[in-house]
Design a protein around this motif. Sequence first.
Motif, PDB file in Angstrom:
ATOM      1  N   ARG A 147      32.275  44.599  57.190  1.00  0.00           N
ATOM      2  CA  ARG A 147      31.446  44.649  55.973  1.00  0.00           C
ATOM      3  C   ARG A 147      32.232  45.209  54.791  1.00  0.00           C
ATOM      4  N   THR A 148      32.943  46.316  55.025  1.00  0.00           N
ATOM      5  CA  THR A 148      33.728  46.925  53.952  1.00  0.00           C
ATOM      6  C   THR A 148      34.871  46.014  53.524  1.00  0.00           C
ATOM      7  N   ALA A 149      35.540  45.410  54.512  1.00  0.00           N
ATOM      8  CA  ALA A 149      36.662  44.514  54.209  1.00  0.00           C
ATOM      9  C   ALA A 149      36.209  43.345  53.338  1.00  0.00           C
ATOM     10  N   GLU A 150      35.053  42.781  53.662  1.00  0.00           N
ATOM     11  CA  GLU A 150      34.552  41.643  52.890  1.00  0.00           C
ATOM     12  C   GLU A 150      34.162  42.058  51.474  1.00  0.00           C
ATOM     13  N   LYS A 151      33.625  43.260  51.326  1.00  0.00           N
ATOM     14  CA  LYS A 151      33.275  43.753  49.990  1.00  0.00           C
ATOM     15  C   LYS A 151      34.521  43.975  49.136  1.00  0.00           C
ATOM     16  N   MET A 152      35.653  44.177  49.803  1.00  0.00           N
ATOM     17  CA  MET A 152      36.912  44.385  49.088  1.00  0.00           C
ATOM     18  C   MET A 152      37.587  43.067  48.721  1.00  0.00           C
ATOM     19  N   GLY A 153      37.063  41.969  49.257  1.00  0.00           N
ATOM     20  CA  GLY A 153      37.630  40.661  48.936  1.00  0.00           C
ATOM     21  C   GLY A 153      38.380  40.004  50.076  1.00  0.00           C
ATOM     22  N   GLU A 197      42.565  38.498  55.738  1.00  0.00           N
ATOM     23  CA  GLU A 197      43.466  38.011  54.696  1.00  0.00           C
ATOM     24  C   GLU A 197      42.702  37.895  53.391  1.00  0.00           C
ATOM     25  N   ALA A 198      43.449  37.865  52.303  1.00  0.00           N
ATOM     26  CA  ALA A 198      42.821  37.745  50.988  1.00  0.00           C
ATOM     27  C   ALA A 198      43.815  37.181  49.991  1.00  0.00           C
ATOM     28  N   GLU A 199      43.334  36.315  49.153  1.00  0.00           N
ATOM     29  CA  GLU A 199      44.126  35.903  48.004  1.00  0.00           C
ATOM     30  C   GLU A 199      44.156  37.086  47.036  1.00  0.00           C
ATOM     31  N   PHE A 200      45.274  37.283  46.399  1.00  0.00           N
ATOM     32  CA  PHE A 200      45.399  38.436  45.507  1.00  0.00           C
ATOM     33  C   PHE A 200      44.359  38.387  44.390  1.00  0.00           C
ATOM     34  N   SER A 201      44.046  37.189  43.961  1.00  0.00           N
ATOM     35  CA  SER A 201      43.049  37.029  42.899  1.00  0.00           C
ATOM     36  C   SER A 201      41.672  37.513  43.354  1.00  0.00           C
ATOM     37  N   ALA A 205      39.351  40.569  41.769  1.00  0.00           N
ATOM     38  CA  ALA A 205      37.949  40.362  41.409  1.00  0.00           C
ATOM     39  C   ALA A 205      37.056  41.466  41.979  1.00  0.00           C
ATOM     40  N   HIS A 206      37.533  42.127  43.045  1.00  0.00           N
ATOM     41  CA  HIS A 206      36.758  43.197  43.681  1.00  0.00           C
ATOM     42  C   HIS A 206      37.363  44.578  43.408  1.00  0.00           C
ATOM     43  N   LYS A 207      38.213  44.652  42.414  1.00  0.00           N
ATOM     44  CA  LYS A 207      38.917  45.907  42.131  1.00  0.00           C
ATOM     45  C   LYS A 207      37.952  47.045  41.805  1.00  0.00           C
ATOM     46  N   GLU A 208      36.901  46.752  41.078  1.00  0.00           N
ATOM     47  CA  GLU A 208      35.950  47.798  40.691  1.00  0.00           C
ATOM     48  C   GLU A 208      35.319  48.445  41.923  1.00  0.00           C
TER      49      GLU A 208
END
Length: 229
Positions: A147-153, A197-201, A205-208
Amino acid sequence: MKHSFYTKSKKEQNQILIKIGIGTFVIVLTLILVLVFLELYSLSFLILVISLSMVAPFFDVPFLKRSGKLIYYSPLFITEKPKGGILKIHGGTLFDYYFVIEKSMNGKQRTNFIIQQYLEGLLALMETYKVDSTIKLVGTSYILNTRTAEKMGFKIVKTDLFQKFILAYNYFNILISNSIAKDKLSFPNINETKTFEAEFSDLLAHKEYIEKLNHKLAYKMSNKGKSHA
């Protein structure tokens, strides 16, 4: 928070590694000789494999850092150099846990601290690569929940067979690391280790959210001892 190993001089670092090497050699050799004497040859081989997997990070990680092949963005967040647009990220190793996590922390505090250091490192990484949003991040974790990982992007993906083999080989290493993280003997379920995994973009988008969670956990850590004052 600083990494207590790297704050030492090169001479002190080398002395620590020599002590670890000699100590491990003596203990393992003694165990193997006893097992060979008892004709427990398979068990002696197993002891050797387990010992190598556990002590390896104490030598591999400092060496790879010195050579520039591993880069620390926080004491418990490490990356390899990007290859083909892929950046492999790692949480702290057994080596890092040993030198970074305070012995006075309880299990909850340790878990929060590990995640906070992960977030802090991730934010530092984002600052470094913010001009290159084509990078893809790939990593595994048994601390960060889905859940946390997905919220981070991040997206959770299937762990491939080779990675599962590596995890199985390092089971006792992960066992000790997990036990340090939980402040109690804690047997990890390799099947529950997540590859993400995550695209940097997507991370940008989830930086906040990442910043808010980092600040929240950092605040908790800064106040961990006040209730006992």
